[in-house]
Design a protein around this motif. Structure first.
Motif, mmCIF file in Angstrom:
data_model
loop_
_atom_site.group_PDB
_atom_site.id
_atom_site.type_symbol
_atom_site.label_atom_id
_atom_site.label_comp_id
_atom_site.label_asym_id
_atom_site.label_seq_id
_atom_site.Cartn_x
_atom_site.Cartn_y
_atom_site.Cartn_z
ATOM 1 N N TYR A 1 3.726 7.987 -12.734
ATOM 2 C CA TYR A 1 3.896 9.216 -11.952
ATOM 3 C C TYR A 1 5.313 9.368 -11.392
ATOM 4 O O TYR A 1 5.541 10.221 -10.529
ATOM 5 N N GLN A 2 6.238 8.541 -11.889
ATOM 6 C CA GLN A 2 7.652 8.614 -11.508
ATOM 7 C C GLN A 2 7.807 8.674 -9.987
ATOM 8 O O GLN A 2 8.502 9.524 -9.439
ATOM 9 N N SER A 3 7.155 7.717 -9.335
ATOM 10 C CA SER A 3 7.132 7.737 -7.872
ATOM 11 C C SER A 3 7.510 6.388 -7.259
ATOM 12 O O SER A 3 7.099 6.080 -6.150
ATOM 13 N N VAL A 4 8.266 5.580 -7.988
ATOM 14 C CA VAL A 4 8.663 4.264 -7.481
ATOM 15 C C VAL A 4 9.832 4.407 -6.509
ATOM 16 O O VAL A 4 10.803 5.112 -6.792
ATOM 17 N N PHE A 5 9.725 3.749 -5.343
ATOM 18 C CA PHE A 5 10.854 3.668 -4.429
ATOM 19 C C PHE A 5 11.794 2.573 -4.950
ATOM 20 O O PHE A 5 11.648 1.388 -4.633
ATOM 21 N N VAL A 6 12.768 2.977 -5.748
ATOM 22 C CA VAL A 6 13.600 2.032 -6.488
ATOM 23 C C VAL A 6 14.379 1.110 -5.551
ATOM 24 O O VAL A 6 14.483 -0.098 -5.786
ATOM 25 N N GLY B 1 0.782 -1.224 0.000
ATOM 26 C CA GLY B 1 0.000 0.000 0.000
ATOM 27 C C GLY B 1 0.815 1.277 0.000
ATOM 28 O O GLY B 1 0.355 2.297 -0.533
ATOM 29 N N SER B 2 2.029 1.250 0.571
ATOM 30 C CA SER B 2 2.798 2.491 0.644
ATOM 31 C C SER B 2 4.310 2.288 0.615
ATOM 32 O O SER B 2 5.055 3.271 0.696
ATOM 33 N N GLY B 3 4.787 1.055 0.492
ATOM 34 C CA GLY B 3 6.219 0.805 0.538
ATOM 35 C C GLY B 3 6.910 0.814 -0.814
ATOM 36 O O GLY B 3 8.119 1.036 -0.893
ATOM 37 N N ILE B 4 6.167 0.562 -1.897
ATOM 38 C CA ILE B 4 6.750 0.532 -3.248
ATOM 39 C C ILE B 4 6.551 1.860 -3.955
ATOM 40 O O ILE B 4 7.427 2.359 -4.654
ATOM 41 N N VAL B 5 5.370 2.451 -3.782
ATOM 42 C CA VAL B 5 5.082 3.814 -4.248
ATOM 43 C C VAL B 5 4.423 4.550 -3.081
ATOM 44 O O VAL B 5 3.852 3.929 -2.184
ATOM 45 N N PRO B 6 4.484 5.875 -3.052
ATOM 46 C CA PRO B 6 3.830 6.609 -1.960
ATOM 47 C C PRO B 6 2.327 6.337 -1.936
ATOM 48 O O PRO B 6 1.705 6.126 -2.984
#
Length: 349
Positions: A113-118, A61-66
């Protein structure tokens, strides 16, 4: 309501796929009948989700993308993409990793949305590679070790091993609930459509229903179509998978339980029959779908968000190309199975 419906539909398909990963060993070794195996799977999966699924829900829910990436429409599209990929795999009777499908869909939204926690994604993918390989190696080592324990092959050991393989299957189903239910409800929780507690409860309930309604074919695949297993081998396979997945769940890492279990089965077959087990048609199918599925769900999610939310029609070309490639691969796989069957009939004649 539509997003919740799709999420619960996804949960049903998770149950169908997870059935083979948990109770497939007990069924394949002949300890329990198919219907009982699915019922036990459903109960244990629900309990695992209810008692220990919270950490992986947070990751999806929030660890891979905000979490703010998950608006209601985006959560709906992410779940629809993942559910469609998993449903296609269930139609083909292939035990598929719901974690890979779910994470692929979430990443597709993050790319838009270029928001991935790589860094988090790389860490998860590292465990996708490591855990099945570790399970394979452990299974090969355990298979050689079991050959030296003569008591395991005596008739006196059968009642004990029969009970143990069922217990290990329940443990594995419990770990599946901890890890996999989050794949269906994580986006709903991220979009604040459901609370964590409600998502886990309803997701667990529908996963259990999916195991009962749609788990037969995948249960058959993992239990009987890869290699024959003795009771002691089944205990090792289920115990290995359950332990790895439970530890990962505690740290909130979504890992491919089905791949871990299936890799253990292949490892047992490799120890007994050598490289020939790696050439089996069903193993080729498993490897092919595992590679294709996360890519398919990612592209579906990315493209549908671009089309429906962003009104950008250019990605439809990419989606069409990927879909044609994927269904072409699946078609070739089915054609290959038919050719092999015809060849075997000719040889018999």
């Amino acid at each position: 309501m539509i997003a919740i419906t799709i999420g619960l539909f996804f949960a049903i398909n998770i149950g169908a796929s997870g059935a083979a990963a948990s109770m497939g060993i007990a069924y394949g070794s002949g300890v329990v009948k198919k219907r009982l195996a699915l019922m036990l799977c459903g109960i244990a999966v629900f309990l695992g989700a209810w008692l220990g699924g919270g950490e992986v829900v947070k990751t999806i829910g929030s660890g891979i993308v905000p979490s703010h990436t998950f608006t209601v429409p985006i959560a709906l599209i992410v779940l629809a993409s993942a559910a469609l990929s998993l449903f296609l795999a269930n139609i083909f009777g292939i035990p598929l990793s719901t974690s890979e499908v779910a994470v692929g869909s979430v990443v597709g939204a993050g790319i838009v949305y270029q928001s991935v926690f790589v860094s988090k994604l790389v860490w998860i993918m590292f465990f996708w590679l490591l855990t099945p390989f570790a399970a394979f190696v452990i299974a090969v080592a355990a298979s050689y070790l079991l050959k030296k324990v003569k008591w395991m092959t005596t008739s006196k050991a059968v009642p004990f091993l029969s009970l143990l393989v069922v217990i290990m299957g329940l443990f594995e189903a419990f770990s599946a609930g901890m890890n996999n239910v989050a794949n269906a409800v994580g986006p709903l929780v991220g979009a604040k459509i459901l609370s964590t507690g409600s998502g886990i409860f309803w997701g667990g309930l529908f996963v259990a229903g999916g195991a009962l309604l749609l788990g037969q074919r995948v249960l058959e695949t993992n239990g009987k179509k890869i290699t024959e297993l003795r009771l002691e081998e089944g205990c090792v396979i289920s115990g290995t998978g359950a332990t790895i997945v439970t530890v990962a769940s505690v740290f909130g890492i979504p890992v491919p339980l089905t791949q871990i279990t299936t890799s253990s089965i292949i490892g047992m077959g490799f120890a007994k029959h050598g490289k020939s087990v790696l050439k089996k048609d069903i193993v080729v199918q498993l490897l092919t779908v595992w590679i294709v599925s996360p890519v398919l769900s990612m592209v579906l999610s990315y493209t549908l968000i671009q089309l429906i939310i962003e009104h950008n029609f250019y990605p439809i070309i990419a989606m069409a190309g990927v879909l044609i490639s994927v269904f072409g691969v699946l078609s070739l796989m089915k054609r290959g199975k038919h050719t092999i069957a015809v060849h075997q009939e000719v040889v018999k004649d």
